[in-house]
Design an enzyme around this catalytic site. Sequence first.
Site, mmCIF file in Angstrom:
data_model
loop_
_atom_site.group_PDB
_atom_site.id
_atom_site.type_symbol
_atom_site.label_atom_id
_atom_site.label_comp_id
_atom_site.label_asym_id
_atom_site.label_seq_id
_atom_site.Cartn_x
_atom_site.Cartn_y
_atom_site.Cartn_z
ATOM 1 C CE1 TYR A 239 28.793 -26.969 12.904
ATOM 2 C CE2 TYR A 239 28.895 -29.183 11.943
ATOM 3 C CZ TYR A 239 28.241 -27.974 12.104
ATOM 4 O OH TYR A 239 27.037 -27.762 11.468
ATOM 5 C CG ASP B 157 16.336 -24.609 9.273
ATOM 6 O OD1 ASP B 157 17.136 -23.784 9.745
ATOM 7 O OD2 ASP B 157 16.369 -25.830 9.548
ATOM 8 C CG ASP C 68 20.541 -22.828 11.827
ATOM 9 O OD1 ASP C 68 19.448 -22.603 11.256
ATOM 10 O OD2 ASP C 68 20.929 -23.967 12.119
ATOM 11 C CG HIS D 182 24.906 -31.849 11.832
ATOM 12 N ND1 HIS D 182 24.379 -31.591 10.581
ATOM 13 C CD2 HIS D 182 25.831 -30.872 12.046
ATOM 14 C CE1 HIS D 182 24.954 -30.503 10.078
ATOM 15 N NE2 HIS D 182 25.850 -30.059 10.944
ATOM 16 C CG HIS E 82 13.833 -30.359 12.977
ATOM 17 N ND1 HIS E 82 14.555 -30.615 14.104
ATOM 18 C CD2 HIS E 82 14.596 -29.509 12.249
ATOM 19 C CE1 HIS E 82 15.712 -29.945 14.060
ATOM 20 N NE2 HIS E 82 15.745 -29.263 12.944
ATOM 21 C CD GLU F 148 20.408 -28.505 8.625
ATOM 22 O OE1 GLU F 148 21.001 -27.841 9.485
ATOM 23 O OE2 GLU F 148 19.200 -28.762 8.678
ATOM 24 C CG ASP G 282 -1.003 -11.802 37.289
ATOM 25 O OD1 ASP G 282 -1.777 -12.778 37.234
ATOM 26 O OD2 ASP G 282 -1.085 -10.896 38.132
ATOM 27 N NE ARG H 106 23.886 -25.508 11.045
ATOM 28 C CZ ARG H 106 24.354 -25.258 12.262
ATOM 29 N NH1 ARG H 106 25.423 -25.877 12.713
ATOM 30 N NH2 ARG H 106 23.751 -24.373 13.040
ATOM 31 C CG HIS I 103 20.153 -27.293 17.809
ATOM 32 N ND1 HIS I 103 19.543 -28.507 17.967
ATOM 33 C CD2 HIS I 103 20.068 -27.014 16.492
ATOM 34 C CE1 HIS I 103 19.128 -28.936 16.793
ATOM 35 N NE2 HIS I 103 19.429 -28.048 15.880
ATOM 36 C CD GLU J 139 19.352 -25.322 7.598
ATOM 37 O OE1 GLU J 139 19.735 -24.510 8.467
ATOM 38 O OE2 GLU J 139 18.526 -26.220 7.820
ATOM 39 C CG HIS K 91 15.573 -30.807 8.986
ATOM 40 N ND1 HIS K 91 14.598 -29.847 8.832
ATOM 41 C CD2 HIS K 91 16.710 -30.134 9.329
ATOM 42 C CE1 HIS K 91 15.134 -28.640 9.085
ATOM 43 N NE2 HIS K 91 16.411 -28.790 9.381
HETATM 44 N N1 GLY Z 1 17.913 -24.875 12.168
HETATM 45 C C1 GLY Z 1 18.100 -25.779 13.205
HETATM 46 C C2 GLY Z 1 18.037 -27.197 12.797
HETATM 47 O O1 GLY Z 1 17.811 -27.536 11.669
HETATM 48 O O2 GLY Z 1 18.178 -28.060 13.637
HETATM 49 MN MN MN Z 2 17.897 -27.148 9.615
#
Ligand code: GLY
Ligand code: MN
Length: 433
Positions: free
Chosen positions: A381, A288, A277, A349, A360, A377, A61, A399, A260, A401, A353
């Site tokens: 780590y 982002d 982030d 990574h 993304h 970004e 519901d 990080r 993530h 970005e 992007h």
């Molecule tokens: N902000 C998350 C990524 O770019 O994957």
């Molecule tokens: Mn990103």
Amino acid sequence: MTMGKYFRIILLVLLSLSITSESFSQPASEFHERRAKLISLLDSNSAAIFKAADGRTRSNDVNYRYRQESNILYLTGINEPGNFLLIIPKGIEIDGSCLNIIFFASENLKDSIRATEHELILNTNRFQEIFNSILPALNTLYVSAPDIGFVNDWLNNRRYYLDKDSKKELESKYPGLKVMKIGSLVAKLRELKSEYEIEQIKRSIEITRDGIRRALEVCKPGVAEYELQATIEYEMIRQGASYTAFPSIIGSGKNTLEYHYDKNRRKTKAGDLVVVDVGAEYNGYAADITRTIPVSGKFTKQQSEVYNIVLQAQKEVIKIIRPGIRLRDLDNKAKELIAEAGYGKYFKHSVSHHLGIDVHDIWSSDTLKAGMVITVEPGIYIPENDDSISTEYRGWGIRIEDDVLVTSGGYEILSRNIPKEVIEIEEMMRKNK
Ligand code: GLY
Ligand code: MN
């Protein structure tokens, strides 16, 4: 099952759903231009069909939030389920007029679609008849309906890949017809942002900046990740963001190591770093941004040393952005700089992007062009159990970005007003206390 049968079934389902969410406010001319540009990319003897994402998921519901499929959102601005968009470059005669764009929408949506000459809005119950009538003469049928994926046939206890099956069936039923996904053609348009789109992204970034500023105000040892999340999201929503563009990532302590991480349940401790982030979705466009902040208001010597390596790499990568450079050149540059500083194995990574309707966002070519918006970004780590480095460096990540517009002369950092120097972040946190 044939494509026809499949569409008949989803039509029945969609027609039975009530329309509850809203369309985004965007100028009609934007959409006309987008559709016209798309027509110019299609084979002359083709048709393209776009299907809206199915209605809000409903469970016990509760109606969960609706999110439109991004390609149809890009071409129509309609954030509602139950629509189809049919594009026929050479036109089709319907009810006495020659048309090349047909929206199939329910009655209550008709007023929100601003069709022009050669565009028609019909009730969805005419879709099947018109779709079937054009198929025999087509060379190419382009399809955009990413949710036509795996469908559970729970009655027969099996799964099909409907996309592939429909393609095979349609192609054998209509010899000479090729069924293709349209994603890469729409990507050619979506990867180049219009002035209007850039304005929306800028607004989304501003809202995100204000959220991050508020987070700096409440950040102190003991604050929970979810409190920082709530503070940021409060500010974004207060300023009109319709969603977050992706689940907010607020990782403190060792959670900074998970790219993530979005559980956001931990309470911070003195000395922790927090990777923030986050991004608003404003009027259909994403921001982002990542900042890494010290909960105690001051970076340790080791934290600021690593922070400055990431920051320097980020600045150097941004400096080489210009039309003609490839995303992989940015990635190589970031990897090279961080490796030269001795931290190569801690950055795995990719560095960039595209950003737009989706966080993304889709793209068609690796080579940058003016009008593209990308993130930059880099990160470092260092795992907790890495005994190749002294203990003060272990168990945290950093990080940074920003969102960057590629311009004809190089680049513009759209998020340049969000502090990222060590002294700026420390100063803001000190002022706030
Ligand atoms: N902000 C998350 C990524 O770019 O994957
Ligand atoms: Mn990103």
